[in-house]
Design an enzyme around this catalytic site. Structure first.
Site, PDB file in Angstrom:
ATOM      1  N   HIS A 183       0.863  -1.192   0.000  1.00  0.00           N
ATOM      2  CA  HIS A 183       0.000   0.000   0.000  1.00  0.00           C
ATOM      3  C   HIS A 183       0.897   1.239   0.000  1.00  0.00           C
ATOM      4  O   HIS A 183       1.966   1.244   0.624  1.00  0.00           O
ATOM      5  CB  HIS A 183      -0.905  -0.014   1.234  1.00  0.00           C
ATOM      6  CG  HIS A 183      -1.956   1.044   1.183  1.00  0.00           C
ATOM      7  ND1 HIS A 183      -1.695   2.357   1.488  1.00  0.00           N
ATOM      8  CD2 HIS A 183      -3.267   0.997   0.813  1.00  0.00           C
ATOM      9  CE1 HIS A 183      -2.804   3.061   1.332  1.00  0.00           C
ATOM     10  NE2 HIS A 183      -3.765   2.265   0.915  1.00  0.00           N
ATOM     11  N   GLU A 211      -3.917   2.042  -7.371  1.00  0.00           N
ATOM     12  CA  GLU A 211      -4.359   3.154  -6.535  1.00  0.00           C
ATOM     13  C   GLU A 211      -3.456   4.361  -6.777  1.00  0.00           C
ATOM     14  O   GLU A 211      -2.343   4.423  -6.221  1.00  0.00           O
ATOM     15  CB  GLU A 211      -4.266   2.785  -5.056  1.00  0.00           C
ATOM     16  CG  GLU A 211      -5.108   1.605  -4.647  1.00  0.00           C
ATOM     17  CD  GLU A 211      -5.330   1.610  -3.142  1.00  0.00           C
ATOM     18  OE1 GLU A 211      -6.466   1.861  -2.732  1.00  0.00           O
ATOM     19  OE2 GLU A 211      -4.375   1.400  -2.396  1.00  0.00           O
TER      20      GLU A 211
HETATM   21  C1  PEP Z   1      -6.826   3.184   0.360  1.00  0.00           C
HETATM   22  O1  PEP Z   1      -6.184   3.689   1.260  1.00  0.00           O
HETATM   23  O2  PEP Z   1      -6.526   2.057  -0.064  1.00  0.00           O
HETATM   24  C2  PEP Z   1      -7.939   3.938  -0.198  1.00  0.00           C
HETATM   25  C3  PEP Z   1      -8.414   3.553  -1.343  1.00  0.00           C
HETATM   26  O3  PEP Z   1      -8.413   4.992   0.527  1.00  0.00           O
HETATM   27  P1  PEP Z   1      -9.665   5.952   0.158  1.00  0.00           P
HETATM   28  O4  PEP Z   1     -10.779   5.079  -0.356  1.00  0.00           O
HETATM   29  O5  PEP Z   1     -10.024   6.631   1.446  1.00  0.00           O
HETATM   30  O6  PEP Z   1      -9.192   6.910  -0.878  1.00  0.00           O
END
Ligand code: PEP
Length: 228
Positions: free
Chosen positions: A87, A154
């Site tokens: 992450h 992400e």
């Molecule tokens: C995450 O930290 O994996 C994430 C997707 O956070 P958020 O949905 O709050 O942007």
């Protein structure tokens, strides 16, 4: 393939808070729902029906002098079936390298835990057009994985900010990642019950990884229902 809807609670929710959440949370879906609570609530979340439990981190070593760390075997003992690795908060705040991340993924697979390998570019990398270079580097170790795994794309600038790439950008990046792996590819970053349906309808988006909106049973249920 069904969708994956994975919650990352981060360092939120005491064990008592997790129990309150579970009192209100009754997902009805054929898709795969996973909640990744802090280590201290794994047993509580793992005892609930209707979804799987995942961890937010683990070490790749089997055991030994790693104060504060938790091994795959320890997670298996608690019924953990998934683990987030790489992450962006771990990569930046805990200086985790690509090699470290892939070693964790390997150890997870050896213990029959499905690793969710998280990748994504920073705002500066996005603005300078380096997204695909960064993803290629972060995903270069996937060939070493011999077993089931998931990739979560992400963009770092979309996490917890309310900013989301355009649907065309998400589609383009997921096609790019699909060229690297056949594994399920999730999108993560400011997913809500309002945008989840549109995002999960994009080709090659096999589900979502959700932070903030997964802390509220109603909002997380809305995201799950958007995949049905
Ligand atoms: C995450 O930290 O994996 C994430 C997707 O956070 P958020 O949905 O709050 O942007």
């Amino acid at each position: 393939m069904g969708k994956f809807i994975i919650a990352n609670w981060k360092m939120n929710m005491t064990n008592a808070g997790a129990k309150d959440f579970l009192d209100e949370f009754r997902p009805q879906t054929k898709n795969t729902v996973v909640i990744c609570p802090p280590f201290t609530a794994l047993t509580t979340v793992g005892a609930a029906d209707g979804f799987a439990v995942g961890a937010q981190n683990m070490h790749y070593a089997e055991n030994g002098a790693y104060t504060g760390e938790v091994s795959a075997e320890m997670l298996v003992e608690l019924g953990v079936g998934y683990v987030l690795v790489g992450h962006s908060e771990r990569r930046t705040k805990f200086v985790e390298t690509d090699e470290f991340v892939i070693n964790k993924a390997k150890a997870a697979i050896s213990n029959e835990i499905v690793p969710v390998v998280c990748v994504g570019e920073t705002k500066e990398e996005y603005q300078s057009g380096k997204t695909k270079d960064i993803l290629s580097r972060q995903l270069s170790g996937l060939g070493q994985l011999d077993g089931e795994f998931i990739v979560a794309y992400e963009p770092v600038w979309a996490i917890g900010t309310g900013l989301v790439p355009t649907m065309e950008e998400i589609a383009d990046i997921h096609v790019f990642i699909r060229g690297i792996t056949k594994a399920p590819i999730l999108y993560g970053g400011s997913v809500t019950d309002k945008n989840a349906g549109e995002i999960m309808a994009i080709p090659n988006v096999d589900g979502v990884l959700v932070g903030g909106a997964a802390l509220c049973p109603n909002k997380f249920t809305g995201i799950i229902n958007a995949a049905n």
